[in-house]
Write an enzyme that holds these catalytic residues in place. Structure first.
Site, short mmCIF file in Angstrom:
data_model
loop_
_atom_site.label_atom_id
_atom_site.label_comp_id
_atom_site.label_asym_id
_atom_site.label_seq_id
_atom_site.Cartn_x
_atom_site.Cartn_y
_atom_site.Cartn_z
N ARG A 122 0.84 -1.20 0.00
CA ARG A 122 0.00 0.00 0.00
C ARG A 122 0.87 1.25 0.00
NH1 ARG A 122 -5.70 -0.88 3.21
NH2 ARG A 122 -6.65 -2.03 1.51
N GLN A 127 -1.15 2.13 -6.01
CA GLN A 127 -2.59 2.25 -5.82
C GLN A 127 -3.39 1.73 -7.01
OE1 GLN A 127 -3.37 6.33 -4.85
NE2 GLN A 127 -2.72 6.10 -2.72
N ASP A 130 -3.90 -1.96 -6.51
CA ASP A 130 -4.38 -2.38 -5.19
C ASP A 130 -5.76 -3.02 -5.32
OD1 ASP A 130 -4.95 -2.77 -2.56
OD2 ASP A 130 -4.60 -0.70 -1.93
N SER A 133 -8.15 -2.85 -2.18
CA SER A 133 -8.90 -1.60 -2.03
C SER A 133 -10.04 -1.52 -3.05
CB SER A 133 -7.96 -0.40 -2.20
OG SER A 133 -7.05 -0.33 -1.13
N TYR A 231 -2.75 -0.48 7.48
CA TYR A 231 -3.94 -0.85 8.23
C TYR A 231 -3.83 -0.34 9.66
CZ TYR A 231 -4.82 -4.02 4.36
OH TYR A 231 -5.05 -4.54 3.10
#
Length: 524
Positions: A122, A127, A130, A133, A231
């Site tokens: 992350r 991104q 990802d 996500s 996280y």
């Protein structure tokens, strides 16, 4: 080389790892694309759609695994699928490596490469790849839709001739990607939304979306998310106890509770206990997005929807993204395509597996005959921690005045230097230019100087309101330039035309920026 996508074997899985659009993009990278017959049917993509995109249709999964150099799929492969891997072949899919040592070892022994999409680090650069996500965003949205389907009232409040309908009260536990998606959907539907997260720094983000952040009367040092891959870090037992007390207090008032607290590779924390469910009103709904890892609610049953004795519906589905298969497939296929873009720097259809690349190394769990999980920490932290500043030494009044005087003298010297240089340049122009030109030129130079001083000393936060003033100034410039544009002097005509052009850009650009800024403060 050929990229192939088989039909998902897991019962109820409707997603597909390749769409016609993503296949077109993969072909631009130099790859041939293939898909198993009917693989995209449940996601709304027919074999004809793939054929139109230049994708080869292969009848069976066994044939596809044999033909493809790179296999892209969604769910963790079965043992049978792993056994089909061969030396030099690459598998890209969700893989749950923390609990899948046996399959990783099998793949490594076969000399295959396995890229686990949930292991994409992350960091900002990753991104676009990802997939966790992407799927969490859909799950959060779908959770609210599922809650509305099981809730017997409106989300938004209404006043009608038949009576008043109060708005639903929604609590979202966890403000990660899924939680924020749920908050956005809930508030847009008109519900009174509350949200809780162990990271107090997300409170501003939650409140900006129209929800109310639930604060705890507890002091605990916030941990840097880089240590846990972006996280939330586990909380202390004392914090957890205070958290449960707050939830017990809120339970009787909540109509809908959506829990999203989950860290990959760990059991889901129990945040909504049985006594909280019993305290909720009949007709209330609990949506547990952590059901696949045991659930945040003590009464959750994975893959089931139950109704408790006091009339509370608890939804423990583990396939929320699959329930929106078309959208999920499009996003996941895009994640795969971006991964292949990074793997194919030359766009020649030949992947380059660079184990020095943070993203590729982080996602690779088997390569070159070895198990490469777990990966080393990325060189770039998942969340850039703000460097701690040393507290400034408190100055005495005399020291503060001395510093201010030194800064004032420095600014004065700079301004005097600029004025002296400007005066010399104006004098040099005056020696060769006619008097009629100098009259206009001096006014122009003074206008530039005054305008620069006015705008330079305005706070950056006020630059957008200043657009209205600069637009007015630009309008005056245009009027003056239009008067001068008919001059008999070619030089004056050219300068006037340039003034009209540049001032027009400033006016139109200013209005566009001002309009966009004002739109940020308006509800759609």
């Amino acid at each position: 080389m050929k990229i192939g996508t088989p039909k998902e074997i897991r019962a109820g899985e409707a997603r597909v790892a390749m769409t016609p659009d993503s296949a077109t993009q993969l072909q631009k990278l130099g790859y041939e694309c293939a898909i198993e017959t009917g693989a995209g049917k449940l996601a709304g993509f027919s074999d004809a759609d793939y054929e139109a995109a230049g994708v080869e249709i292969i009848k069976t999964g066994a044939q596809l695994w044999k033909a493809a150099d790179i296999v892209a799929k969604v769910r963790q492969p079965t043992d049978t699928e792993v056994k089909r891997l061969r030396e030099g072949q690459t598998l890209i899919s969700f893989f749950t490596p923390a609990e899948n040592e046996e399959q990783m070892q099998m793949a490594a022994e076969k000399g295959a490469t396995v890229i686990a999409m949930e292991m994409v680090p992350r960091i900002s650069r990753a991104q676009k790849m990802d997939a966790l996500s992407s799927m969490a965003n859909i799950a959060g949205y779908r959770a609210v839709i599922e809650a509305g389907n099981n809730f017997g009232r409106f989300f938004t409040g209404q006043v009608t001739a038949a009576g008043k309908v109060p708005p639903a009260r929604v609590l979202v536990v966890g403000a990660g990607v899924a939680g924020l998606a749920a908050i956005g959907t809930s508030t847009s539907l008109g519900a009174i939304t509350f949200a809780f997260d162990v990271r107090p720094e997300v409170a501003e983000q939650i409140e900006s979306m129209g929800a109310e952040f639930v604060y705890l009367d507890f002091e605990e040092e916030s941990q840097d998310g880089a240590a846990t891959g972006g996280y939330a870090a586990p909380s202390s037992p004392e914090f957890q106890q205070k958290q449960l007390e707050k939830f017990r207090e809120m339970a009787p008032e909540m109509d809908i509770v959506i829990t999203t607290a989950l860290i990959p590779g760990r059991p889901a924390p129990k945040l909504w206990t049985e006594d909280m469910v019993k305290a909720m009103k009949a007709g209330s709904v609990v949506i547990d997005l952590a059901a696949e890892r045991g659930g945040n609610c003590e009464m959750t049953r994975p893959d089931e929807k139950i109704v408790t004795d006091n009339g509370v519906t608890i939804v423990g589905y583990t396939d929320f993204p699959s329930r929106m298969a078309t959208q999920s497939s499009m996003l996941y296929a895009t994640n795969i395509r971006h991964m292949m873009t990074d793997l194919t720097p030359e766009k020649d259809g030949k992947p380059v597996h660079d184990m020095e690349d943070d993203v590729i190394r982080g996602a690779t769990v088997a390569h070159g005959g070895d198990v490469t999980y777990p990966p080393p920490p990325p060189k770039v932290q998942a969340i850039a921690a703000a460097p701690k500043k040393e507290p400034e030494k408190e100055l005495t009044p005399e020291e503060r005045r001395a510093r201010e005087l030194a800064e004032f003298r420095k600014q004065t010297r700079n301004q005097v230097t600029l004025l002296a240089i400007g005066a010399v340049l104006v004098l040099a122009v005056g020696l060769v230019a006619p008097a009629s030109f100098m009259k206009h030129f001096i006014v122009f130079v003074l206008s530039v100087f005054v305008g620069f001083q006015v705008i330079w000393n305005v706070s950056h936060s006020l630059h957008t309101p200043l657009m209205a003033v600069t637009n007015a100034i630009s309008s005056i410039i245009i009027l003056g330039a239009l008067i001068q544009i008919g001059s008999s002097s070619v030089l004056i005509t050219i300068l006037a035309a340039l003034a009209v052009f540049m001032a027009s850009i400033n006016i139109f650009g200013g209005f566009l920026v001002t309009r966009r800024m004002l739109a940020m403060f308006q509800k759609s």
